[in-house]
Design an enzyme around this catalytic site. Sequence first.
Site, PDB file in Angstrom:
ATOM      1  N   LYS A 260       0.850  -1.198   0.000  1.00  9.73           N
ATOM      2  CA  LYS A 260       0.000   0.000   0.000  1.00  9.73           C
ATOM      3  C   LYS A 260       0.879   1.239   0.000  1.00  9.73           C
ATOM      4  O   LYS A 260       1.739   1.407   0.864  1.00  9.73           O
ATOM      5  CB  LYS A 260      -0.914   0.005   1.231  1.00  9.73           C
ATOM      6  N   ASP A 265      -2.743  10.141   3.692  1.00  7.06           N
ATOM      7  CA  ASP A 265      -4.150   9.758   3.779  1.00  7.06           C
ATOM      8  C   ASP A 265      -4.882  10.710   4.724  1.00  7.06           C
ATOM      9  O   ASP A 265      -4.844  10.544   5.937  1.00  7.06           O
ATOM     10  CB  ASP A 265      -4.256   8.307   4.296  1.00  7.06           C
ATOM     11  N   LYS A 272     -10.350  12.659   8.384  1.00 14.38           N
ATOM     12  CA  LYS A 272      -9.890  12.193   9.689  1.00 14.38           C
ATOM     13  C   LYS A 272      -9.822  13.355  10.666  1.00 14.38           C
ATOM     14  O   LYS A 272      -9.799  14.522  10.272  1.00 14.38           O
ATOM     15  CB  LYS A 272      -8.486  11.578   9.545  1.00 14.38           C
ATOM     16  N   ASP A 283       1.426   6.230   5.666  1.00 13.93           N
ATOM     17  CA  ASP A 283       0.486   5.259   5.109  1.00 13.93           C
ATOM     18  C   ASP A 283       1.051   4.556   3.859  1.00 13.93           C
ATOM     19  O   ASP A 283       0.335   3.877   3.139  1.00 13.93           O
ATOM     20  CB  ASP A 283      -0.839   5.971   4.791  1.00 13.93           C
ATOM     21  N   ASP A 342     -12.389   7.156   3.306  1.00 14.34           N
ATOM     22  CA  ASP A 342     -11.212   6.836   4.117  1.00 14.34           C
ATOM     23  C   ASP A 342     -10.844   5.346   4.028  1.00 14.34           C
ATOM     24  O   ASP A 342      -9.808   4.932   4.527  1.00 14.34           O
ATOM     25  CB  ASP A 342     -11.460   7.246   5.572  1.00 14.34           C
ATOM     26  N   GLU A 344      -9.628   3.833   1.579  1.00 14.31           N
ATOM     27  CA  GLU A 344      -9.043   4.053   0.257  1.00 14.31           C
ATOM     28  C   GLU A 344      -7.966   3.022  -0.103  1.00 14.31           C
ATOM     29  O   GLU A 344      -7.771   2.709  -1.265  1.00 14.31           O
ATOM     30  CB  GLU A 344      -8.455   5.470   0.173  1.00 14.31           C
ATOM     31  N   ARG A 346      -7.683  -0.195   0.210  1.00 17.52           N
ATOM     32  CA  ARG A 346      -8.131  -1.404  -0.495  1.00 17.52           C
ATOM     33  C   ARG A 346      -8.461  -1.108  -1.955  1.00 17.52           C
ATOM     34  O   ARG A 346      -8.299  -1.977  -2.817  1.00 17.52           O
ATOM     35  CB  ARG A 346      -9.332  -2.003   0.249  1.00 17.52           C
TER      36      ARG A 346
HETATM   37  N1  BES Z   1      -4.577   4.220   6.697  1.00 13.59           N
HETATM   38  C1  BES Z   1      -5.760   3.955   7.407  1.00 13.59           C
HETATM   39  C2  BES Z   1      -5.605   2.869   8.462  1.00 13.59           C
HETATM   40  C3  BES Z   1      -4.747   3.194   9.649  1.00 13.59           C
HETATM   41  C4  BES Z   1      -5.326   3.624  10.824  1.00 13.59           C
HETATM   42  C5  BES Z   1      -3.375   3.005   9.613  1.00 13.59           C
HETATM   43  C6  BES Z   1      -4.526   3.877  11.914  1.00 13.59           C
HETATM   44  C7  BES Z   1      -2.580   3.276  10.706  1.00 13.59           C
HETATM   45  C8  BES Z   1      -3.169   3.707  11.867  1.00 13.59           C
HETATM   46  C9  BES Z   1      -6.849   3.479   6.444  1.00 13.59           C
HETATM   47  O1  BES Z   1      -6.813   4.048   5.181  1.00 13.59           O
HETATM   48  C10 BES Z   1      -8.175   3.868   7.037  1.00 13.59           C
HETATM   49  O2  BES Z   1      -8.427   5.029   7.148  1.00 13.59           O
HETATM   50  N2  BES Z   1      -8.971   2.862   7.398  1.00 13.59           N
HETATM   51  C11 BES Z   1     -10.251   3.082   7.964  1.00 13.59           C
HETATM   52  C12 BES Z   1     -11.215   2.137   7.296  1.00 13.59           C
HETATM   53  C13 BES Z   1     -12.659   2.401   7.618  1.00 13.59           C
HETATM   54  C14 BES Z   1     -13.089   3.737   7.089  1.00 13.59           C
HETATM   55  C15 BES Z   1     -13.492   1.305   7.019  1.00 13.59           C
HETATM   56  C16 BES Z   1     -10.179   2.827   9.452  1.00 13.59           C
HETATM   57  O3  BES Z   1      -9.485   1.906   9.867  1.00 13.59           O
HETATM   58  O4  BES Z   1     -10.797   3.573  10.202  1.00 13.59           O
HETATM   59 ZN    ZN Z   2      -5.011   4.711   4.527  1.00 12.20          ZN
HETATM   60 MN    MN Z   3      -7.877   5.857   5.068  1.00 13.50          MN
END
Ligand code: BES
Ligand code: ZN
Ligand code: MN
Length: 492
Positions: A260, A265, A272, A283, A342, A344, A346
Amino acid sequence: MKIDLLRKPAEHMDTVVIMHGEKGDFHSIEYLPDHIKNAVAVVVKQDEYDFSYQNLKSFPLVHSRQRCNIILCGVGNPHGLDPEKLRHLFALCFRDALKLGAREVFVFPGFSNPVGEVNFGHILAEAALLTAYRFDKYLSEPHGHSLEAVHLALNVKTTRHINRGILEGRIYAESTNFARDLVNEPANVIYPESLAEAAKKAALQFGFSIEVFGQDKLKRLKMDALLAVGKGSEQEPRLILMSWKGNPDPKAKTIGLVGKGLTYDSGGYCIKTPQGMVNMKNDMAGAAAVIGTFAAIATLKLKVNVLGVIAACENMISGAAYHTGDIIRSMSGKTIEVINTDAEGRLTLIDAIHYAIARERVSKVIDIATLTGAAVGALGNQIMAVLTNNEQLLEKLQLASDFTGEKIWQLPAFDPYLELIKSEIADLKNSGGPMAGAITAGLFIREFVGEKPWLHLDIAGMALKDKARGINGYGATGVGVRLLTQLLREME
Ligand code: BES
Ligand code: ZN
Ligand code: MN
């Protein structure tokens, strides 16, 4: 940093590490000068110090007008040591030595080594280089100084095995530190184009091939899931393709590594919080792990064929950004309803994975990503979540993990939860909501790997440390480089 075997004791030693088990007699440690043995005996007696596991004690010693720091390190029961426990002990000693201002450390192991000579050298070198790493290029005054040399004072019959291990460990650690550097760089320095440039530089330096696709090429390839995520940014996406062909057999299969590569992000319109955003320059830790792995396998000249794919982009907000509710058609043809901008990672991964399978015919897929907060909630910051459709491949990963100490835990690829990511108006939704978030993210990706053996590594909790511990300092850990390198060695 110089790391070597000491053939005869040095006249003056700036810092001395004495590692010893709970039982037995440290007087028998070879090469250790008598005046140090005597001083240690006094301290052990006076302070009732025992060499129990992780028990560290340091004190200064003056001998013929020169000062020397002694660090006692308890090994506990040496037969209870495994590679990671040993690595952790070395790391504790080197961290202590750094705190004491050491430039040159002499390590005296006074216990029976349970991991073999090659591994002993490997783990020592790894621990030294990983623990001494600092990201201090932006500091006007560096905090403290660096370790210049580690000498292993050990009387072995042949030095060959230890030295080979030291060389290997150096490759693992330096590749990891290279990944750490990439992850630690902020988003104003590392963006898709500069990440691609960094990968090109690595390709030249380490000797693997590379190709980079820009926006127009991505449009022609119909990588609309990746393009959708990147749309809100001034920085155009890049697809970075790395190739290592170590197996000359024309029938040899190629393993796909997909990282990734979100160089930032923000969450997009599902923005966020400031707290949640501050570390989102990291990220792209999955991408860095893949690039670092390529550095390692090319240096080790592994006899495997590997394709690395990184879909690099930035998830930002602008008039051009993708919206919630958008329906996008991924390169595979499957359509996706955007429930959450968010989620994103995947979206970018599935286009990269589809490319690897459809265009480059990889036979296996391993993806590595800072993918979900849910993986952090489930397993914390010392264990990564793993999903798979192939238990044999997972067994190999477990063996690799047992050696490198990068802990894994399998989450179930539970078919009924596919329900959570089914959409009324598209083939899939990009988010299954708050329940089982790490699993639904994995299941989403599994929809794009078909029958190919697949491993999914969610390193969201592992990529960063907010506090130094063991081999990791503040910031990026470079997690995944050693694990993937070791796994590929097992697949040689
Ligand atoms: N990059 C984040 C995941 C993340 C969170 C990495 C904390 C490191 C620390 C990812 O893109 C994300 O925002 N995931 C969301 C998914 C949700 C919206 C389904 C999440 O985990 O809140
Ligand atoms: Zn992310
Ligand atoms: Mn995200």
